[in-house]
Design an enzyme around this catalytic site. Structure first.
Site, mmCIF file in Angstrom:
data_model
loop_
_atom_site.group_PDB
_atom_site.id
_atom_site.type_symbol
_atom_site.label_atom_id
_atom_site.label_comp_id
_atom_site.label_asym_id
_atom_site.label_seq_id
_atom_site.Cartn_x
_atom_site.Cartn_y
_atom_site.Cartn_z
ATOM 1 C CB ILE A 78 -0.461 8.267 -4.804
ATOM 2 C CG1 ILE A 78 -0.037 9.088 -3.589
ATOM 3 C CG2 ILE A 78 -1.646 7.350 -4.484
ATOM 4 C CD1 ILE A 78 -1.116 10.022 -3.069
ATOM 5 C CE1 TYR B 124 -4.971 5.397 -3.912
ATOM 6 C CE2 TYR B 124 -4.871 7.506 -2.790
ATOM 7 C CZ TYR B 124 -4.483 6.185 -2.890
ATOM 8 O OH TYR B 124 -3.605 5.657 -1.995
ATOM 9 C CE1 TYR C 43 -0.622 7.598 5.794
ATOM 10 C CE2 TYR C 43 1.445 6.432 6.135
ATOM 11 C CZ TYR C 43 0.083 6.416 5.884
ATOM 12 O OH TYR C 43 -0.573 5.220 5.744
ATOM 13 C CG PHE D 66 -7.762 9.378 3.976
ATOM 14 C CD1 PHE D 66 -6.631 8.663 3.625
ATOM 15 C CD2 PHE D 66 -7.855 10.698 3.549
ATOM 16 C CE1 PHE D 66 -5.627 9.222 2.868
ATOM 17 C CE2 PHE D 66 -6.837 11.273 2.787
ATOM 18 C CZ PHE D 66 -5.722 10.526 2.454
ATOM 19 C CG ASP D 67 -3.795 5.445 6.559
ATOM 20 O OD1 ASP D 67 -4.040 4.805 7.588
ATOM 21 O OD2 ASP D 67 -2.850 5.163 5.805
ATOM 22 C CG PHE E 152 -0.805 12.477 2.169
ATOM 23 C CD1 PHE E 152 -1.142 11.324 2.872
ATOM 24 C CD2 PHE E 152 -1.303 12.649 0.887
ATOM 25 C CE1 PHE E 152 -1.946 10.363 2.297
ATOM 26 C CE2 PHE E 152 -2.110 11.690 0.311
ATOM 27 C CZ PHE E 152 -2.442 10.540 1.018
#
Length: 581
Positions: free
Chosen positions: A106, A132, A76, A86-87, A149
């Site tokens: 999540i 979040y 991902y 962010f990731d 994502f």
């Protein structure tokens, strides 16, 4: 970013947890339909009712989707709406693994990924309350952030709660072949290793055979193999109720001890199994397939079959051997009493080329008396075993393959066969012949007028004779139905009225019996059999009237006795109240 983004629930996702508690909503409560099967690449749709959007980037394989509890493996890339990354598991070069639907990620992930197929790539846009929430995930994710994502579903390992009570979880390591699963009567051959949670091996085998319903080692093995396919390998997580319960197990031989209330981990492989089926409804004739046959056709009644067979007793004594050692296959006709009943019924359920082991209880074999056979005497009340190979068979011609005249000829032949069997006192087999006769001529639409008349006559005589069989077999309702069919064709058929009256008398429908007898006597006043049956009926009526009189007389006597003993005075007692209340 270097750290692995683990989507924590207990810390950074606290806001989302609070939201769930306030709304009284769990993951299973959210209605997410299956993905649209015609969703095209680059098409975007909302999934469910929680605001999650899915854009298909690459089509996946097959039709299956992961489900709750499955072990998921994905790559991902996570970004904010402005494109800030962010990731990324891709940057780390390590796929991300988690258990679906158990709060390890999540909610937007749990809901979105269960709509994917293996190999599929999709872009999910996830609103804050499914990510979040108000808290965000500092420092990378701000409060109330909508996230995107890009996810590729690499694979998953299916984990199933096979008893639906949390007692046995099954994780599939290697998928099996085909679609069939073993049933209770089947004999399975498995390889297994059972361990305690600390890794201690308590039982193992490189190959053991057992009947599914009898089980082996612990109840979990029997439960699990019924959900498996040939060649399937699984890991079972087994709670105490399906292992060794509150008492545990004392070690013996090569098997170790199991403490009370112990959970087991069992590696299990279903190597193969032999299908065992009930030939008769009372489980007294069982057929175990040793080698599958060809196609789907099986012999019908009167089919000519050729078999190789070996008949044995429980101690291994061979009492018959036919068709082996270069000998010609043994030939017989189905349902002609040329072999024992159990063998006859079992071969009828075999396919060409099939090899089966048939276990036959005495009632369907040689009965209570000694029976000399080719190679040995079969003692009375013996269970016998036949290993049978169905080499070939020629089915009796079915009605749909016949001309109209052939159907009438076949019906006449079956009726005559039934007559011979009836005279020999073989009423069950005679009944089957009469039924077969009627089946040949049941539909008359293509018959000529002359053929229709012949068919009607055959229907009348076959159904009447079958009704006589049913009376002998004490199947009175069936006898009455058959006579009614005759009367639909010939309303003045005295035999049909007579036999239906006999059935009604046995069913204690005396009024209906009297109507039939009176009608029969109107048609044929001098019929001796009907007159005799009328006498039987009158005796029955007297008998039942006498019983009724006695029954009601007893009731009235009891009522009089009750009144004389003060029953009337006692009737007021239930209405009194407790003076201490």
């Amino acid at each position: 970013m270097d750290e692995d983004f683990e989507f924590p629930v207990s810390s950074n996702n606290a806001a989302a947890e609070e939201m769930d508690m306030d709304m009284g909503m769990g993951m299973d409560d959210i209605d997410v339909p299956e993905p649209d099967p015609v969703m095209k690449v680059d098409e975007e749709k909302e999934i469910g009712k929680s605001g999650i959007k899915k854009k298909l980037l690459k089509e996946g394989e097959g039709w299956e989707h992961p489900s709750q509890g499955d072990d998921i493996e994905v790559h991902y890339v996570g970004t904010l709406l402005d494109g800030t990354q962010f990731d990324s598991s891709c940057d780390r070069g390590t796929p991300f693994k988690f258990k679906l639907g158990e709060g390890q990620v999540i909610k937007g992930w749990d809901e979105g990924i269960k709509t994917m197929k293996k190999g599929e790539k999709a872009l999910f846009t996830i609103p804050p309350d499914m990510a979040y929430g108000e808290s965000g995930s500092p420092p990378t994710i701000p409060p109330n952030a909508t996230l995107q994502f890009e996810v590729e579903l690499l694979s998953w390992i299916s984990v199933k709660d096979i008893c639906k009570d949390g007692g046995i979880f099954k994780k599939i390591l290697i998928e099996g072949e085909g679609w069939q699963n073993p049933k209770d009567l089947d004999e399975v051959f498995v390889k297994y290793e059972a361990r305690l949670e600390d890794g201690t091996v308590v039982s193992k085998s490189d190959g053991v055979e057992f009947t599914v319903e009898d089980g082996y080692c612990c109840p979990a093995l029997s439960k699990a193999v019924k959900t498996m396919k040939k060649g399937e390998k699984v890991i079972l997580t087994v709670k105490p109720q399906y292992a060794f319960g509150q008492t545990g197990k004392v070690g013996s031989g090569e098997d170790g001890g199991v403490p009370p209330n112990a959970t087991l981990q069992i590696n299990l492989e279903l190597i193969s199994w032999k299908i065992v089926s009930e030939v008769t409804n009372d489980k007294k004739v069982l057929k175990r397939i040793l080698k599958e046959g060809e196609g789907y056709e099986r012999p019908n009644d009167s089919a000519l079959v050729k078999v190789k067979l070996i008949g044995k007793l429980q101690d291994g004594t061979v009492f018959v051997k036919k068709g082996h050692n270069e000998g010609e296959p043994f030939e017989f006709k189905i349902d002609e009493e040329q072999v024992v009943d159990g063998l006859d019924k079992a071969v009828k359920k075999m396919k060409k080329g099939e090899i089966a082991l048939i276990t036959i209880q005495p009632e369907y074999a040689f009965g209570a008396f000694d029976s000399p056979q080719d190679l040995a005497v079969v003692p009375g009340n013996s269970v016998v075993y036949y290993e049978v190979e169905l080499v070939s068979f020629v089915k009796e011609k079915e009605s749909w393959d016949m001309s109209t005249q052939e159907k009438i000829e076949a019906a006449g032949k079956k009726k005559e066969e039934g007559n011979v069997l009836f005279k020999a006192g073989k009423y069950v087999r005679a009944s089957k012949r009469y039924e077969k006769a009627v089946s040949f001529i049941e539909y008359e639409s293509s018959f000529s007028d002359d053929e229709k008349q012949q068919a009607k006559l055959l229907k009348v005589t076959s159904n009447l004779n079958n009704a006589a069989c049913k009376l002998k077999l004490k199947e009175y309702k069936e006898a009455a139905k058959l006579c009614s069919k005759v009367l639909e064709i010939d309303s003045k058929n005295v035999k049909a009225l007579y036999r239906r009256a006999q059935a009604y008398i046995q069913l204690v429908d005396l009024d209906l019996a009297e109507l039939d007898i009176k009608k029969a006597l109107e048609i044929d006043p001098d019929n001796r059999d009907v007159k005799l049956e009328y006498k039987v009926l009158k005796e029955k009526i007297k008998e039942y009237n006498k019983k009724d009189a006695q029954f009601y007389g007893n009731i009235f006597a009891k009522m009089n006795k009750l009144e004389q003993s003060g029953g009337a005075k006692n009737e007021a007692a239930p209405m009194t109240i407790d003076s201490k209340a």
